[in-house]
Enzyme design. Structure first.
Site, PDB file in Angstrom:
ATOM      1  N   ASN A  10      21.139  38.921  29.976  1.00  0.00           N
ATOM      2  CA  ASN A  10      22.033  38.553  28.885  1.00  0.00           C
ATOM      3  C   ASN A  10      21.488  39.229  27.631  1.00  0.00           C
ATOM      4  O   ASN A  10      20.547  38.738  27.004  1.00  0.00           O
ATOM      5  CB  ASN A  10      22.072  37.032  28.720  1.00  0.00           C
ATOM      6  CG  ASN A  10      23.041  36.572  27.637  1.00  0.00           C
ATOM      7  OD1 ASN A  10      23.580  37.392  26.897  1.00  0.00           O
ATOM      8  ND2 ASN A  10      23.237  35.281  27.529  1.00  0.00           N
ATOM      9  N   ARG A  92      25.761  39.702  31.791  1.00  0.00           N
ATOM     10  CA  ARG A  92      26.768  38.929  31.067  1.00  0.00           C
ATOM     11  C   ARG A  92      27.432  39.861  30.053  1.00  0.00           C
ATOM     12  O   ARG A  92      26.773  40.483  29.228  1.00  0.00           O
ATOM     13  CB  ARG A  92      26.131  37.759  30.324  1.00  0.00           C
ATOM     14  CG  ARG A  92      27.168  36.943  29.544  1.00  0.00           C
ATOM     15  CD  ARG A  92      26.516  36.038  28.524  1.00  0.00           C
ATOM     16  NE  ARG A  92      27.526  35.278  27.799  1.00  0.00           N
ATOM     17  CZ  ARG A  92      27.413  34.900  26.526  1.00  0.00           C
ATOM     18  NH1 ARG A  92      26.337  35.232  25.834  1.00  0.00           N
ATOM     19  NH2 ARG A  92      28.372  34.217  25.950  1.00  0.00           N
ATOM     20  N   HIS A 181      33.019  31.438  27.259  1.00  0.00           N
ATOM     21  CA  HIS A 181      32.230  30.500  28.070  1.00  0.00           C
ATOM     22  C   HIS A 181      32.787  30.407  29.498  1.00  0.00           C
ATOM     23  O   HIS A 181      32.614  29.395  30.180  1.00  0.00           O
ATOM     24  CB  HIS A 181      32.218  29.085  27.454  1.00  0.00           C
ATOM     25  CG  HIS A 181      31.537  28.987  26.137  1.00  0.00           C
ATOM     26  ND1 HIS A 181      31.949  28.100  25.156  1.00  0.00           N
ATOM     27  CD2 HIS A 181      30.476  29.652  25.622  1.00  0.00           C
ATOM     28  CE1 HIS A 181      31.178  28.215  24.092  1.00  0.00           C
ATOM     29  NE2 HIS A 181      30.272  29.159  24.358  1.00  0.00           N
ATOM     30  N   HIS A 209      32.586  22.129  27.207  1.00  0.00           N
ATOM     31  CA  HIS A 209      31.325  22.859  27.033  1.00  0.00           C
ATOM     32  C   HIS A 209      30.910  22.692  25.578  1.00  0.00           C
ATOM     33  O   HIS A 209      31.452  23.343  24.676  1.00  0.00           O
ATOM     34  CB  HIS A 209      31.523  24.340  27.379  1.00  0.00           C
ATOM     35  CG  HIS A 209      30.305  25.184  27.176  1.00  0.00           C
ATOM     36  ND1 HIS A 209      29.575  25.717  28.216  1.00  0.00           N
ATOM     37  CD2 HIS A 209      29.674  25.601  26.038  1.00  0.00           C
ATOM     38  CE1 HIS A 209      28.564  26.424  27.732  1.00  0.00           C
ATOM     39  NE2 HIS A 209      28.608  26.365  26.410  1.00  0.00           N
ATOM     40  N   LEU A 210      29.956  21.809  25.339  1.00  0.00           N
ATOM     41  CA  LEU A 210      29.580  21.443  23.974  1.00  0.00           C
ATOM     42  C   LEU A 210      28.145  21.849  23.695  1.00  0.00           C
ATOM     43  O   LEU A 210      27.188  21.172  24.094  1.00  0.00           O
ATOM     44  CB  LEU A 210      29.743  19.924  23.759  1.00  0.00           C
ATOM     45  CG  LEU A 210      31.106  19.325  24.145  1.00  0.00           C
ATOM     46  CD1 LEU A 210      31.107  17.816  23.910  1.00  0.00           C
ATOM     47  CD2 LEU A 210      32.230  19.997  23.362  1.00  0.00           C
ATOM     48  N   ASN A 212      26.003  24.713  20.612  1.00  0.00           N
ATOM     49  CA  ASN A 212      26.211  25.170  19.242  1.00  0.00           C
ATOM     50  C   ASN A 212      27.566  25.861  19.138  1.00  0.00           C
ATOM     51  O   ASN A 212      28.294  25.722  18.159  1.00  0.00           O
ATOM     52  CB  ASN A 212      25.089  26.115  18.825  1.00  0.00           C
ATOM     53  CG  ASN A 212      25.087  26.374  17.328  1.00  0.00           C
ATOM     54  OD1 ASN A 212      25.162  25.441  16.528  1.00  0.00           O
ATOM     55  ND2 ASN A 212      25.025  27.637  16.938  1.00  0.00           N
ATOM     56  N   ARG A 242      30.710  27.199  13.339  1.00  0.00           N
ATOM     57  CA  ARG A 242      32.069  27.740  13.294  1.00  0.00           C
ATOM     58  C   ARG A 242      33.073  26.634  12.989  1.00  0.00           C
ATOM     59  O   ARG A 242      32.938  25.507  13.452  1.00  0.00           O
ATOM     60  CB  ARG A 242      32.434  28.398  14.626  1.00  0.00           C
ATOM     61  CG  ARG A 242      31.568  29.575  15.014  1.00  0.00           C
ATOM     62  CD  ARG A 242      32.059  30.187  16.312  1.00  0.00           C
ATOM     63  NE  ARG A 242      31.103  31.143  16.857  1.00  0.00           N
ATOM     64  CZ  ARG A 242      30.653  31.117  18.104  1.00  0.00           C
ATOM     65  NH1 ARG A 242      31.060  30.185  18.945  1.00  0.00           N
ATOM     66  NH2 ARG A 242      29.787  32.025  18.522  1.00  0.00           N
ATOM     67  N   GLU A 385      24.965  29.035  33.900  1.00  0.00           N
ATOM     68  CA  GLU A 385      25.674  30.304  33.779  1.00  0.00           C
ATOM     69  C   GLU A 385      24.944  31.431  34.491  1.00  0.00           C
ATOM     70  O   GLU A 385      25.575  32.333  35.051  1.00  0.00           O
ATOM     71  CB  GLU A 385      25.887  30.629  32.301  1.00  0.00           C
ATOM     72  CG  GLU A 385      26.806  29.638  31.593  1.00  0.00           C
ATOM     73  CD  GLU A 385      26.930  29.888  30.116  1.00  0.00           C
ATOM     74  OE1 GLU A 385      27.735  30.751  29.737  1.00  0.00           O
ATOM     75  OE2 GLU A 385      26.219  29.219  29.331  1.00  0.00           O
TER      76      GLU A 385
END
Length: 404
Positions: A10, A92, A181, A209-210, A212, A242, A385
């Protein structure tokens, strides 16, 4: 011995996260991180399974030097990149647009398409490309596989993927809802079905999916039919930094009345909004500590976060028609019991509830936190992931090369 290992990379603009997995049993052989690439104080942390972590600090000039350093650390454990047991390297890639709906073996045409998508993913795709090209240079004989964050969401119908703007303008500039995600949503929706003892094709799941960064998805029978992020990861839920959903005219207002430039507004909405904009903290643990101490600003930030989250649960319940489970995942979703409790509070008429004792339990395994009598299962499902990327990579390479 057969080629059964997959290295997952990644690559960020100044970092490389990596994991080496043995796909015979999906076990991790090593994990690590190189950060602050290009600085004098670059840092590499490498942890072989079953052994203590090793750390190294010093200048790492670029991604090529970073991967060479990673290879050197792996070699110390007998796991070097030159090993014949390495079947592939899985990367990724954040944005695959409409074109990439599956994991894809990288060639020149794939690289060119990822590069063409840079305007809609300027922070991520360039770094992902650098990681791929660097790995290609080190192991040109090895399959490099791109696994796209957006791929899982390409099953959305046009009614969910299209914005209500002029079609010609949208098509010319590739403006549509892509979602992100995706590897997490794919893994968690499938793991939730497994937790219920059912096939993914028979289960409707709302995945939350929680972290940052935060996103929700509506998954019907294993296929995504809607998701909260859009053209970029800015749309949707309130996140750490965000804003999530807002009236787009706010941008014009800030330009005309506030005298702000496009770049300044971009920074505001992506880096200075969300929880940190509302209360000065983007760590949910700190926000909850402040809430418990009676901090009104932290309480308001938490309430706004939950309000948005609850709206998406209700919206995706309506989209799916029937919901079998809601799954919480990622850093906040897996660890913040007050968030899970508040998100479903008052939704008993939808069959949603959490058992306070089950919700308070912490653990690394998928688990149900709803009462036995609940009509809809509420679950905590740790995401993975890297395993999802490795699994997709190995399945593709095994299928094309008949690895055993």
């Amino acid at each position: 011995m057969s080629s059964s290992r997959v290295l997952v990379l990644n690559s960020g603009s100044s970092s490389v996260k990596y994991q080496l997995l043995d796909m015979r049993d999906s076990s991790r052989l090593a994990v690590g991180l190189v950060e602050r690439i290009g600085e004098e104080t670059s840092r590499l942390k490498h942890t072989p399974t079953g052994a203590e972590a090793r750390e190294w600090t010093g200048p790492i000039a670029d991604h090529e030097a970073a991967l060479k350093a990673v290879s050197a650390e792996l070699a110390k454990d007998g796991l070097g990149l030159d090993s014949s047991e390495l079947a592939a390297i899985g990367h990724r890639v954040v944005h695959g647009g409409k074109h990439f709906t599956e994991p894809t073996v990288v060639d020149d045409a794939v690289l060119a398409e990822i590069e063409r998508l840079i305007p809609v993913a300027p922070l991520h795709n360039p770094a992902n490309l650098t990681g791929i090209r660097t790995a290609q240079a080190l192991r040109p004989d090895l399959p490099q596989v791109a696994v796209f964050d957006t791929a899982f969401h390409t099953t959305m119908p046009e009614s969910a993927a299209r914005y209500a703007i002029d079609v010609q303008t949208a098509d010319e500039h590739r403006i549509r809802r892509y979602g992100f995600h995706g590897t997490s949503h794919a893994y968690v929706s499938r793991a939730t079905a497994q937790l219920l003892g059912r096939a993914p094709e028979d289960v409707n799941v709302i995945v939350l999916h929680l972290g940052n960064g935060a996103s929700a998805s509506a998954v019907r029978g294993g296929r995504c039919v809607d998701t909260s992020m859009g053209l970029t990861p800015l749309e949707g839920l309130v996140m750490g930094t965000r804003s999530g959903d807002m009236d787009p005219a706010v941008i014009f207002h800030l330009m005309r009345v506030g005298g702000m430039s496009a770049d300044e507004i971009d920074t505001l909405l992506n880096k200075k909004s969300g929880l940190i904009g509302l209360c000065g903290d983007n760590d949910m643990r700190e926000i909850r500590r402040r809430v418990d101490e009676g901090d009104e600003q932290a309480q308001l930030a938490f309430d706004i976060y939950i309000h948005r989250l609850k709206k998406y649960i209700g919206a995706y319940y309506a989209v799916l028609g029937r919901v079998d489970a809601i799954a919480f995942t990622a850093g906040v979703g897996e660890n913040a019991a007050p968030v899970r409790e508040a998100a479903v509070a008052g939704l008993q008429e939808l069959g949603l509830a959490v058992d306070s004792e089950l919700n308070a339990v912490r653990g690394d395994a998928p688990r149900l936190i709803s009462p036995e009598s609940a009509r809809v299962a509420v679950a905590v499902v740790p995401t993975d992931e890297e395993l999802e990327i490795a699994t997709q990579t190995y399945a593709l390479v095994k299928g094309s090369q008949n690895l055993t």
